[in-house]
Design an enzyme around this catalytic site. Structure first.
Site, mmCIF file in Angstrom:
data_model
loop_
_atom_site.group_PDB
_atom_site.id
_atom_site.type_symbol
_atom_site.label_atom_id
_atom_site.label_comp_id
_atom_site.label_asym_id
_atom_site.label_seq_id
_atom_site.Cartn_x
_atom_site.Cartn_y
_atom_site.Cartn_z
ATOM 1 N N LYS A 91 -17.095 -11.717 -24.080
ATOM 2 C CA LYS A 91 -16.125 -12.036 -22.954
ATOM 3 C C LYS A 91 -16.039 -10.578 -22.074
ATOM 4 C CE LYS A 91 -13.332 -15.764 -24.462
ATOM 5 N NZ LYS A 91 -11.942 -16.094 -24.901
ATOM 6 N N ALA A 115 -9.690 -11.092 -25.142
ATOM 7 C CA ALA A 115 -9.363 -11.664 -26.479
ATOM 8 C C ALA A 115 -10.006 -13.196 -26.791
ATOM 9 C CB ALA A 115 -7.869 -11.715 -26.776
ATOM 10 N N ASP A 116 -9.892 -13.488 -27.932
ATOM 11 C CA ASP A 116 -10.395 -14.872 -28.549
ATOM 12 C C ASP A 116 -9.670 -15.112 -29.595
ATOM 13 O OD1 ASP A 116 -12.527 -16.862 -27.528
ATOM 14 O OD2 ASP A 116 -12.619 -17.019 -29.813
ATOM 15 N N THR A 117 -9.446 -16.521 -29.804
ATOM 16 C CA THR A 117 -8.610 -17.153 -30.934
ATOM 17 C C THR A 117 -9.452 -18.202 -31.390
ATOM 18 O OG1 THR A 117 -6.638 -16.491 -29.875
ATOM 19 C CG2 THR A 117 -6.550 -18.273 -31.588
ATOM 20 N N ALA A 135 -8.890 -12.162 -32.057
ATOM 21 C CA ALA A 135 -9.494 -10.726 -31.988
ATOM 22 C C ALA A 135 -9.500 -10.163 -30.554
ATOM 23 C CB ALA A 135 -10.790 -10.897 -32.259
#
Length: 172
Positions: free
Chosen positions: A33, A50-52, A87
Site C-alpha cells: 500500500k 496499515a493492513d490487518t 502491520a
C-alpha cells in the site's frame, strides 16, 4: 494522538504470495500500500499505511466479497480463538520501516440469527475476518482478547506512537 494528519486513499491490489508465512502477510500488504501511495506524496511527507489479517488455523480470512463469504468466516471464528495481526508501514522519503502487533481474540458461540443480524446491520465487507471488534458483534461475541484492542481495530496506536516518538519530531 493529537497529531495533525490527512488521509489519502488509492485502490491497491491486496494479493500476496500464497507461500508467504501467514504472520508476515499484513506487513507485506502494508508495504505494498505504501509503495502504491508514494506517487501521491510531497517530498517531506510521512506516510503511514496499515493492513490487518485474521488468521484461523493458519488460514487467512480476508475481506468477504459477499454475504455468503461473511457468513462462512463468522461461522469459522465463532466459538474459538484466532489471531489478528496488524502491520504498520512508515515511509519517509526512501526510508521504510514495517512493524506488526498481534492480538489473540476469543469469540463465544454465535447462532445463525446473530450472524445474520450482524451481516445485515453492519455490512462487514470491508473488514478482515468479516467483523469489527467495535461493532455489535464485538460487543456481544468477543469473550476476551490477549493484546491490544486497537490492533484488532486496525491500527496499533500504542506501537505507532512509540515508534513516531523515538524516531521523529512530533508536533501536536
Amino acid at each position: 494522538m493529537g497529531i495533525p494528519f490527512s488521509i489519502k486513499t488509492l485502490d491497491t491490489d491486496e494479493s500476496f504470495p500464497e507461500d508467504l508465512d501467514k504472520s508476515l502477510v499484513a506487513g507485506f500488504l502494508a508495504k505494498k500500500k505504501a509503495m502504491a501511495l508514494q506517487v501521491l506524496l510531497d517530498e517531506h511527507d510521512l506516510l503511514i499505511t496499515a493492513d490487518t489479517t485474521v488468521i484461523v488455523n493458519e488460514c487467512i480470512l480476508n475481506k468477504p466479497a459477499d454475504e455468503e463469504q461473511a457468513r462462512a468466516m463468522l461461522e469459522q471464528i465463532q466459538g474459538r480463538s484466532h489471531k489478528v495481526v496488524t502491520a504498520v508501514c512508515i515511509t519517509e522519503g526512501s526510508h521504510t520501516t514495517v512493524f506488526s502487533d498481534t492480538t489473540q481474540v476469543s469469540f463465544s458461540a454465535l447462532d445463525s440469527t446473530e450472524i445474520s443480524h450482524y451481516i445485515q446491520s453492519s455490512r462487514p465487507f470491508d473488514k478482515a475476518g468479516a467483523y469489527g471488534i467495535q461493532d455489535w458483534i464485538g460487543l456481544i461475541g468477543i469473550e476476551s482478547i490477549n493484546g491490544s484492542y486497537y490492533t484488532v481495530m486496525g491500527l496499533p496506536i500504542h506501537r505507532l506512537y512509540a515508534h513516531l516518538k523515538s524516531n521523529f519530531s512530533i508536533e501536536y
